[in-house]
Design an enzyme around this catalytic site. Structure first.
Site, short mmCIF file in Angstrom:
data_model
loop_
_atom_site.label_atom_id
_atom_site.label_comp_id
_atom_site.label_asym_id
_atom_site.label_seq_id
_atom_site.Cartn_x
_atom_site.Cartn_y
_atom_site.Cartn_z
N ASP A 179 0.73 -1.26 -0.16
CA ASP A 179 0.07 0.14 -0.15
C ASP A 179 0.66 1.34 0.12
O ASP A 179 0.44 2.41 0.40
CB ASP A 179 -1.03 0.04 1.19
CG ASP A 179 -2.11 0.86 1.11
OD1 ASP A 179 -2.58 1.15 -0.09
OD2 ASP A 179 -2.64 1.41 2.02
N ASP B 281 -11.96 1.83 4.89
CA ASP B 281 -10.71 1.86 4.24
C ASP B 281 -9.60 2.38 4.78
O ASP B 281 -8.47 2.55 4.45
CB ASP B 281 -11.25 2.79 2.91
CG ASP B 281 -12.19 1.82 2.01
OD1 ASP B 281 -12.11 0.62 1.78
OD2 ASP B 281 -13.10 2.49 1.38
N ASP C 133 -3.81 -4.04 -5.34
CA ASP C 133 -2.99 -2.83 -5.63
C ASP C 133 -1.45 -2.92 -5.90
O ASP C 133 -0.87 -2.03 -6.23
CB ASP C 133 -3.02 -1.92 -4.29
CG ASP C 133 -4.50 -1.41 -3.91
OD1 ASP C 133 -5.29 -1.68 -4.91
OD2 ASP C 133 -4.53 -0.35 -3.12
#
Length: 341
Positions: free
Chosen positions: A130, A314, A168
């Protein structure tokens, strides 16, 4: 859907407080080690092989966050909304917060398989995860990641399962240096190979969503991560893009990657994407999307799934939201109340 002004981030899923045998899990990952021998193609890596979800039922965890929140909710309407979320189920996420990954995954696969469902596991432990934002973390070294992947794959073993590999990781790879990008491709490839040793595992490399990277860019990244040895790609994970847009994107990617298949996350896309800054992070006024395994008249799409856990935050998003991975009952209720069913 226009390109995102900033990569959307994923919530850090947490193991529930139920016993280990019922604890939530996750998985994804598999790939061809750059230095190892090339293995024979596996069953689900062949696009002409049967859809791994054909003839199955969705998995609904009776001890999910939403189910437990519903059981404790005194208000009838709020309880009904939480029950709606719970009935949809979701994937299980596994990462650096998961103790004994082999045993945890093995127990979960046993539990899910007994219901006639296909376990859907999200592997979320890539180093520099991330880009250091809300879901920062991951394995501390390449060697640790490879060992972790081997443990997760062994936990599934010869049983059928679907693995979503590292949400991601490819779409946001621009945040890394050239050296770290090369390491990431090698690790994803290693993971694809590790899962590929078990022919009943269908591995889907995360490919972002229709509004993030152009298809030609993503196809090139997928090839570097050894998508050739995977079943296909996962799209819209933890995002809000329209299903139709992601189906079109899946078809474009499939044409560029030798006919690879796709799974699409519809857990929160019932009203499509939001507008404005950080529209990927707990945007208001969203809704649950199509239920898992809703039929899709498109042979590129293996399944619509709820990969994100609806109701899990989130991240703080510069506002007063809970931290990433925390179940947020009010948000879950809003998603359910605005759903078209």
């Amino acid at each position: 859907m226009s390109p995102s002004p900033a990569p959307r981030r994923l919530r850090r899923a947490l193991l529930s407080t139920v016993p280990t045998a019922l604890a939530g899990v996750a998985l994804v990952v598999a790939t061809l080690a750059a230095t190892g021998p090339r293995l024979a193609p596996v069953a689900f890596a062949d696009p002409s092989s049967p859809d791994p979800f054909a003839g199955t039922v969705p998995w609904v965890d009776p001890y999910s966050d939403a189910a437990r929140a519903a059981a404790a909710e005194p208000d009838p309407w709020r309880r009904a909304m939480l029950e709606k979320v719970a009935r949809g189920g979701s994937a299980d996420w596994i990462g650096d917060w998961t103790p004994t990954p082999r045993q945890t995954v093995a127990q979960r696969v046993t539990q899910v398989t007994a219901t006639g469902a296909v376990p859907v596991l999200v592997a979320y432990n890539i180093p520099q995860r991330d880009c250091g934002l809300y879901s920062a973390g991951g394995a501390h070294s390449a060697a640790a990641y490879k060992a972790w992947i081997d443990e997760v794959a062994a936990g599934i073993g010869s049983r059928k399962a679907a693995v979503v590999l590292e949400p991601d990781a490819l779409a946001s790879i621009d945040c890394l240096s050239a050296t770290d990008q090369a390491r990431r491709y090698q690790l994803l490839s290693y993971a694809v190979t590790a899962f590929g040793r078990y022919p009943a595992i269908a591995t889907y490399l995360d490919a972002g969503n229709a509004g993030w990277q152009p298809a030609f860019v993503m196809a090139d990244r997928l090839k570097k991560a050894n998508v050739a040895s995977a079943r296909g790609v996962a799209l819209n994970v933890s995002n809000f893009g329209w299903t139709t847009d992601n189906i079109a994107y899946a078809r474009d990617l499939s044409a560029r990657t030798g006919g690879k298949k796709a799974v699409i996350d519809t857990s929160r896309n019932g009203l499509g994407p939001a507008e404005g800054f950080e529209h990927w992070c707990n945007p208001p006024e969203r809704a649950l999307g199509p239920l898992p395994l809703t039929p899709v008249p498109d042979d590129v799409v293996d399944a619509l799934l709820w990969i994100k856990v609806p109701g899990q935050s989130d991240g703080e998003c510069s506002r007063a939201e809970p931290s990433a991975g925390t179940f947020w009952a009010d948000y879950a209720i809003g998603l359910a109340a605005r759903a078209a069913y």
